[in-house]
Design a protein around this motif. Structure first.
Motif, PDB file in Angstrom:
ATOM      1  N   GLU A  71     -16.479 -63.918  -4.052  1.00 18.96           N
ATOM      2  CA  GLU A  71     -17.681 -63.226  -3.586  1.00 18.96           C
ATOM      3  C   GLU A  71     -17.877 -61.895  -4.316  1.00 18.96           C
ATOM      4  OE1 GLU A  71     -17.578 -62.899   0.662  1.00 18.96           O
ATOM      5  OE2 GLU A  71     -17.362 -65.056   0.978  1.00 18.96           O
ATOM      6  N   ASN A  72     -17.150 -61.715  -5.427  1.00 19.45           N
ATOM      7  CA  ASN A  72     -17.242 -60.510  -6.267  1.00 19.45           C
ATOM      8  C   ASN A  72     -16.913 -59.224  -5.500  1.00 19.45           C
ATOM      9  OD1 ASN A  72     -17.917 -61.873  -8.627  1.00 19.45           O
ATOM     10  ND2 ASN A  72     -20.118 -61.772  -8.218  1.00 19.45           N
ATOM     11  N   GLN A  73     -16.043 -59.323  -4.519  1.00 20.22           N
ATOM     12  CA  GLN A  73     -15.643 -58.142  -3.755  1.00 20.22           C
ATOM     13  C   GLN A  73     -14.323 -57.590  -4.291  1.00 20.22           C
ATOM     14  OE1 GLN A  73     -15.510 -58.903   0.468  1.00 20.22           O
ATOM     15  NE2 GLN A  73     -17.444 -60.017   0.474  1.00 20.22           N
ATOM     16  N   GLY A  74     -14.343 -56.313  -4.667  1.00 18.68           N
ATOM     17  CA  GLY A  74     -13.119 -55.639  -5.084  1.00 18.68           C
ATOM     18  C   GLY A  74     -12.971 -55.436  -6.572  1.00 18.68           C
ATOM     19  N   PHE A  75     -13.906 -55.930  -7.358  1.00 16.25           N
ATOM     20  CA  PHE A  75     -13.754 -55.818  -8.814  1.00 16.25           C
ATOM     21  C   PHE A  75     -13.887 -54.367  -9.301  1.00 16.25           C
ATOM     22  CE2 PHE A  75     -14.553 -60.430  -8.842  1.00 16.25           C
ATOM     23  CZ  PHE A  75     -13.509 -60.814  -9.673  1.00 16.25           C
ATOM     24  N   ASP A  76     -14.728 -53.580  -8.669  1.00 17.96           N
ATOM     25  CA  ASP A  76     -14.844 -52.168  -9.065  1.00 17.96           C
ATOM     26  C   ASP A  76     -13.513 -51.448  -8.866  1.00 17.96           C
ATOM     27  OD1 ASP A  76     -17.476 -52.527  -9.738  1.00 17.96           O
ATOM     28  OD2 ASP A  76     -18.280 -51.701  -7.862  1.00 17.96           O
ATOM     29  N   GLN A  77     -12.872 -51.690  -7.730  1.00 19.20           N
ATOM     30  CA  GLN A  77     -11.572 -51.062  -7.461  1.00 19.20           C
ATOM     31  C   GLN A  77     -10.512 -51.564  -8.435  1.00 19.20           C
ATOM     32  OE1 GLN A  77     -13.714 -52.432  -5.309  1.00 19.20           O
ATOM     33  NE2 GLN A  77     -13.369 -51.739  -3.194  1.00 19.20           N
ATOM     34  N   LEU A  78     -10.570 -52.848  -8.776  1.00 21.86           N
ATOM     35  CA  LEU A  78      -9.591 -53.401  -9.712  1.00 21.86           C
ATOM     36  C   LEU A  78      -9.750 -52.780 -11.094  1.00 21.86           C
ATOM     37  CD1 LEU A  78      -7.367 -55.329 -10.576  1.00 21.86           C
ATOM     38  CD2 LEU A  78      -9.108 -57.120 -10.841  1.00 21.86           C
ATOM     39  N   GLU A  79     -10.983 -52.650 -11.559  1.00 18.34           N
ATOM     40  CA  GLU A  79     -11.208 -52.064 -12.879  1.00 18.34           C
ATOM     41  C   GLU A  79     -10.755 -50.604 -12.909  1.00 18.34           C
ATOM     42  OE1 GLU A  79     -15.376 -52.994 -13.287  1.00 18.34           O
ATOM     43  OE2 GLU A  79     -14.931 -54.624 -14.688  1.00 18.34           O
ATOM     44  N   SER A  80     -10.968 -49.888 -11.822  1.00 20.18           N
ATOM     45  CA  SER A  80     -10.499 -48.510 -11.732  1.00 20.18           C
ATOM     46  C   SER A  80      -8.971 -48.460 -11.750  1.00 20.18           C
ATOM     47  CB  SER A  80     -11.027 -47.856 -10.448  1.00 20.18           C
ATOM     48  OG  SER A  80     -10.543 -46.545 -10.310  1.00 20.18           O
ATOM     49  N   ALA A  81      -8.327 -49.395 -11.044  1.00 20.06           N
ATOM     50  CA  ALA A  81      -6.866 -49.447 -11.027  1.00 20.06           C
ATOM     51  C   ALA A  81      -6.310 -49.787 -12.410  1.00 20.06           C
ATOM     52  CB  ALA A  81      -6.398 -50.475  -9.995  1.00 20.06           C
ATOM     53  N   LEU A  82      -6.971 -50.688 -13.121  1.00 22.99           N
ATOM     54  CA  LEU A  82      -6.540 -51.046 -14.470  1.00 22.99           C
ATOM     55  C   LEU A  82      -6.617 -49.843 -15.406  1.00 22.99           C
ATOM     56  CD1 LEU A  82      -8.228 -54.552 -14.847  1.00 22.99           C
ATOM     57  CD2 LEU A  82      -5.773 -54.092 -14.801  1.00 22.99           C
ATOM     58  N   GLU A  83      -7.696 -49.095 -15.302  1.00 22.73           N
ATOM     59  CA  GLU A  83      -7.837 -47.902 -16.140  1.00 22.73           C
ATOM     60  C   GLU A  83      -6.733 -46.896 -15.823  1.00 22.73           C
ATOM     61  OE1 GLU A  83     -11.143 -44.418 -17.128  1.00 22.73           O
ATOM     62  OE2 GLU A  83     -11.765 -46.312 -16.225  1.00 22.73           O
ATOM     63  N   ASN A  84      -6.429 -46.752 -14.548  1.00 22.92           N
ATOM     64  CA  ASN A  84      -5.398 -45.800 -14.140  1.00 22.92           C
ATOM     65  C   ASN A  84      -4.018 -46.202 -14.652  1.00 22.92           C
ATOM     66  OD1 ASN A  84      -4.440 -43.492 -12.468  1.00 22.92           O
ATOM     67  ND2 ASN A  84      -3.414 -45.115 -11.329  1.00 22.92           N
ATOM     68  N   ILE A  85      -3.713 -47.496 -14.592  1.00 18.11           N
ATOM     69  CA  ILE A  85      -2.378 -47.938 -15.006  1.00 18.11           C
ATOM     70  C   ILE A  85      -2.226 -47.905 -16.521  1.00 18.11           C
ATOM     71  CG2 ILE A  85      -2.693 -50.439 -15.297  1.00 18.11           C
ATOM     72  CD1 ILE A  85      -0.139 -50.781 -13.582  1.00 18.11           C
ATOM     73  N   VAL A  86      -3.356 -48.038 -17.235  1.00 14.74           N
ATOM     74  CA  VAL A  86      -3.310 -47.936 -18.698  1.00 14.74           C
ATOM     75  C   VAL A  86      -3.096 -46.488 -19.124  1.00 14.74           C
ATOM     76  CG1 VAL A  86      -4.709 -48.122 -20.793  1.00 14.74           C
ATOM     77  CG2 VAL A  86      -4.635 -50.018 -19.171  1.00 14.74           C
ATOM     78  N   LEU A  87      -3.783 -45.573 -18.461  1.00 13.60           N
ATOM     79  CA  LEU A  87      -3.672 -44.157 -18.813  1.00 13.60           C
ATOM     80  C   LEU A  87      -2.403 -43.523 -18.251  1.00 13.60           C
ATOM     81  CD1 LEU A  87      -7.385 -43.041 -18.257  1.00 13.60           C
ATOM     82  CD2 LEU A  87      -6.247 -43.546 -20.427  1.00 13.60           C
TER      83      LEU A  87
END
Length: 247
Positions: free
Chosen positions: A165-181
């Motif tokens: 249902e496309n719920q949570g993808f914004d939070q996931l992308e933010s988490a991915l950016e955080n773990i990369v940086l």
């Protein structure tokens, strides 16, 4: 990474789009997907590891998952489905030596087994994000999962999602950016490779799961119930077919 049928492919497809290459893991019958993505301005490779319930390496899928975490995969492969992408380059050269981070997709509908797999992954000391997918199905069972407490207990990012249902993808992308940086190795406060890991997972489940009072069914459950009920479920597909014939 995650167990089979937990929604990994939905998440993978969303993050990579069509920039995907399908491959066969050298020396096995196991297929995996690799896709190019951009996170925090950096070009990276996202790999959809074959679904597995544990990392006990008792079958090919589990062994491939362990090899990828250790960076032991062998270079070189022949793409098995050329239509997946126009890019036929050798992605395997970018798969070594070890992944920079891991996204572990948990099944909220079967949380204890998923927690066991997550604990095993964390033992590899690779920066890890936990995605708590299929939260709608857990809610249908009146099961409330405290993802905030889970995040605090394990000291990793935990993202609740309903991927279909496309719920949570914004939070996931933010988490991915955080773990990369800001990559941080997970803290392991239990005996690595101990036989009591199931007990650790069971105890953790008891801390984060409670019976909730939510009664609202997910859209999937609502439509599923309608389609299997005598009315209007069974006549509905037939009437829909007739309407198509007359259109």
């Amino acid at each position: 990474m995650g167990p089979p049928n937990v929604g990994k492919r939905v998440i993978f497809n969303y993050l990579t789009g069509m920039n995907v290459n399908c491959a066969n893991y050298s020396g096995t019958t196991i297929d995996y997907l690799a896709g190019k993505i951009s996170i925090a301005g950096k070009k990276m490779l996202l790999v959809d590891v074959p679904g597995t319930y544990t990392l006990n390496a008792t079958n090919q899928a589990e062994q491939v998952a362990v090899d990828m975490l250790k960076g032991l995969h062998r270079a070189g492969y022949q793409p098995s489905f050329m239509h997946c992408s126009n890019d036929t380059g050798d992605y395997s050269s970018a798969l070594s030596p070890r992944p920079g981070s891991v996204v572990c997709v948990l099944d909220a509908n079967n949380i204890e087994n998923s927690l066991y797999l997550l604990l095993q992954i964390m033992e590899f000391k690779i920066p890890t994000i936990a995605v708590l997918n299929r939260m709608d199905l857990a809610r249908d069972k009146n099961l409330s999962i405290d993802h905030v407490k889970l995040s605090k207990d394990l000291n990793i990012q935990v993202i609740p999602m309903v991927a279909v249902e496309n719920q949570g993808f914004d939070q996931l992308e933010s988490a991915l950016e955080n773990i990369v940086l800001n990559p941080v190795e997970p803290e392991v406060n239990w005996d690595i490779n101990c036989s009591c890991l199931w007990k650790v997972a069971e105890k953790l489940r008891g801390k984060i799961c409670v019976q909730g009072k939510l009664k609202k069914l997910s859209n999937r459950s609502v439509w599923g119930n309608k389609l299997v009920s005598p009315w209007p479920g069974r006549p509905w597909p037939f009437s829909f077919y007739l309407s198509l014939l007359h259109s």
